[in-house]
Design an enzyme around this catalytic site. Sequence first.
Site, mmCIF file in Angstrom:
data_model
loop_
_atom_site.group_PDB
_atom_site.id
_atom_site.type_symbol
_atom_site.label_atom_id
_atom_site.label_comp_id
_atom_site.label_asym_id
_atom_site.label_seq_id
_atom_site.Cartn_x
_atom_site.Cartn_y
_atom_site.Cartn_z
ATOM 1 N N CYS A 114 26.406 99.336 80.192
ATOM 2 C CA CYS A 114 26.104 98.052 80.852
ATOM 3 C C CYS A 114 24.881 98.134 81.765
ATOM 4 O O CYS A 114 24.282 97.111 82.093
ATOM 5 C CB CYS A 114 27.312 97.571 81.648
ATOM 6 N N HIS A 250 24.273 92.178 86.595
ATOM 7 C CA HIS A 250 25.046 92.358 85.367
ATOM 8 C C HIS A 250 26.250 91.424 85.455
ATOM 9 O O HIS A 250 26.916 91.354 86.482
ATOM 10 C CB HIS A 250 25.490 93.812 85.258
ATOM 11 N N ASN A 280 31.107 89.435 79.403
ATOM 12 C CA ASN A 280 30.352 90.661 79.669
ATOM 13 C C ASN A 280 29.668 91.100 78.373
ATOM 14 O O ASN A 280 30.337 91.537 77.444
ATOM 15 C CB ASN A 280 31.321 91.735 80.186
HETATM 16 O O1 UT7 Z 1 30.592 96.026 82.539
HETATM 17 C C1 UT7 Z 1 31.003 97.278 82.855
HETATM 18 C C2 UT7 Z 1 31.698 97.317 84.117
HETATM 19 N N1 UT7 Z 1 32.980 96.690 84.009
HETATM 20 C C3 UT7 Z 1 33.422 95.948 84.974
HETATM 21 O O2 UT7 Z 1 32.704 95.732 85.909
HETATM 22 C C4 UT7 Z 1 34.834 95.462 84.923
HETATM 23 C C5 UT7 Z 1 35.461 95.746 86.238
HETATM 24 N N2 UT7 Z 1 36.824 95.306 86.368
HETATM 25 C C6 UT7 Z 1 37.229 94.028 86.331
HETATM 26 O O3 UT7 Z 1 36.456 93.135 86.094
HETATM 27 C C7 UT7 Z 1 38.675 93.733 86.693
HETATM 28 O O4 UT7 Z 1 39.261 94.920 87.155
HETATM 29 C C8 UT7 Z 1 39.511 93.147 85.537
HETATM 30 C C9 UT7 Z 1 39.070 91.729 85.246
HETATM 31 C C10 UT7 Z 1 39.342 94.038 84.315
HETATM 32 C C11 UT7 Z 1 40.977 93.105 85.937
HETATM 33 O O5 UT7 Z 1 41.167 92.436 87.151
HETATM 34 P P1 UT7 Z 1 42.037 93.085 88.321
HETATM 35 O O6 UT7 Z 1 42.114 92.102 89.381
HETATM 36 O O7 UT7 Z 1 41.389 94.409 88.672
HETATM 37 O O8 UT7 Z 1 43.433 93.277 87.655
HETATM 38 P P2 UT7 Z 1 44.269 94.614 87.377
HETATM 39 O O9 UT7 Z 1 43.591 95.449 86.329
HETATM 40 O O10 UT7 Z 1 44.577 95.287 88.666
HETATM 41 O O11 UT7 Z 1 45.577 93.989 86.755
HETATM 42 C C12 UT7 Z 1 46.395 93.096 87.483
HETATM 43 C C13 UT7 Z 1 47.515 92.618 86.572
HETATM 44 C C14 UT7 Z 1 48.190 93.757 85.809
HETATM 45 O O12 UT7 Z 1 49.586 93.478 85.774
HETATM 46 P P3 UT7 Z 1 50.599 94.243 86.742
HETATM 47 O O13 UT7 Z 1 50.430 95.700 86.404
HETATM 48 O O14 UT7 Z 1 50.147 93.904 88.128
HETATM 49 O O15 UT7 Z 1 51.913 93.667 86.341
HETATM 50 C C15 UT7 Z 1 47.634 93.648 84.435
HETATM 51 O O16 UT7 Z 1 48.511 94.144 83.440
HETATM 52 O O17 UT7 Z 1 47.000 91.742 85.576
HETATM 53 C C16 UT7 Z 1 47.467 92.144 84.274
HETATM 54 N N3 UT7 Z 1 46.485 91.782 83.268
HETATM 55 C C17 UT7 Z 1 46.487 90.593 82.645
HETATM 56 N N4 UT7 Z 1 47.282 89.523 82.744
HETATM 57 C C18 UT7 Z 1 47.004 88.461 81.970
HETATM 58 C C19 UT7 Z 1 45.430 92.521 82.815
HETATM 59 N N5 UT7 Z 1 44.753 91.820 81.901
HETATM 60 C C20 UT7 Z 1 45.383 90.622 81.770
HETATM 61 C C21 UT7 Z 1 45.148 89.483 80.986
HETATM 62 N N6 UT7 Z 1 45.986 88.427 81.116
HETATM 63 N N7 UT7 Z 1 44.108 89.393 80.113
#
Ligand code: UT7
Length: 323
Positions: A114, A250, A280
């Site tokens: 990225c 980005h 992304n």
């Molecule tokens: O481009 C390269 C660099 N990449 C990035 O910059 C991405 C960086 N990360 C992110 O953008 C975020 O971390 C995400 C969008 C990927 C996730 O957001 P988050 O606020 O960090 O959520 P999390 O990973 O801590 O997950 C929170 C909850 C989890 O459930 P539990 O364990 O709390 O029950 C996940 O299983 O959200 C759940 N979850 C979803 N729920 C509904 C994860 N993906 C989804 C989904 N729909 N698509």
Amino acid sequence: MTLRAVVAGVGHYLPERVVPNSEFEKTLDTSDEWIRARSGIERRHFAAEGETTSDLGAAAARAALRDADMTADDIDAIIVATSTADLTFPSAATMVQAALGMERGFAFDVQAVCAGFAFALANANALILSGQAERVLVIGAETFSRIMDWTDRGTCVLFGDGAGALILEARTGTGTAQDRGILATDLNSDGRYRDLLYVDGGVSTQTTGVLRMQGNQVFRHAVEKLAKTAETALEKAGLTASDVDWIVPHQANIRIIQGTAKKMGLPMEKVVVTVQDHGNTSAASIPLALSVGKARGQIKTGDLVVTEAIGGGLAWGAVVLRW
Ligand code: UT7
């Protein structure tokens, strides 16, 4: 008299197929509401069957050539930033070169995931400043839809396909931060973090693989490292955040974009945001946002623009340029 790599043209290409968040509700335990709230993404484009990264890159390149009022004969070098090249080799850049009908010069790919476009811009700048090329076509092009695990709701809802291109041209400046062109770059990587974001396959392991990401861990690194690299690049140019007209980040997550702007003390009015429409697109996201930002009338000649990106590696960096 100082040589500067100045933007002479910009363009982009997005595949025809638009996929709204609601599409994922049919196959995954997810919702439009969750995706919007946690990432800011509303839709993304996916390449058609048979449409490859070099096809996208060539289309963006043609748009940038039109914008610069140039032809492929005017270009000395092509750099494509991509992690999703058509084939293991030759490079996507040589495929774009052939597609444009360019029979001279040289072309190669840069792979910094990225952050790839920041690395490609820094390379193009070095080629121009060292006299190895006068006009460089710098492209970010990706088909991340080809490396998704469609059962992993934590990743497959986030990525999209697309391409953007910039033409950099050698021009003379005065050596001050008032010059147009690239004023400073800052590149970083730390391979100890490879497990946070990677594809679990590749040629040497005789597999293709899909993207794996510990999203919340990457998130934690992102805001801090992006603000730091942007500030370091500004410092190298003898500037501060208060000089910035546009941050073109980005486009991975609106919360990372907002957090970085806040850390730099800049209002969201100074940030070009396209994540809602593109998702992304990895190395394509910055040139796409530059092209869209110009088309919207946001980025104008003379504006001070800072781009910053982070991705797999981890690799991250920033480029300060006056448009
Ligand atoms: O481009 C390269 C660099 N990449 C990035 O910059 C991405 C960086 N990360 C992110 O953008 C975020 O971390 C995400 C969008 C990927 C996730 O957001 P988050 O606020 O960090 O959520 P999390 O990973 O801590 O997950 C929170 C909850 C989890 O459930 P539990 O364990 O709390 O029950 C996940 O299983 O959200 C759940 N979850 C979803 N729920 C509904 C994860 N993906 C989804 C989904 N729909 N698509």
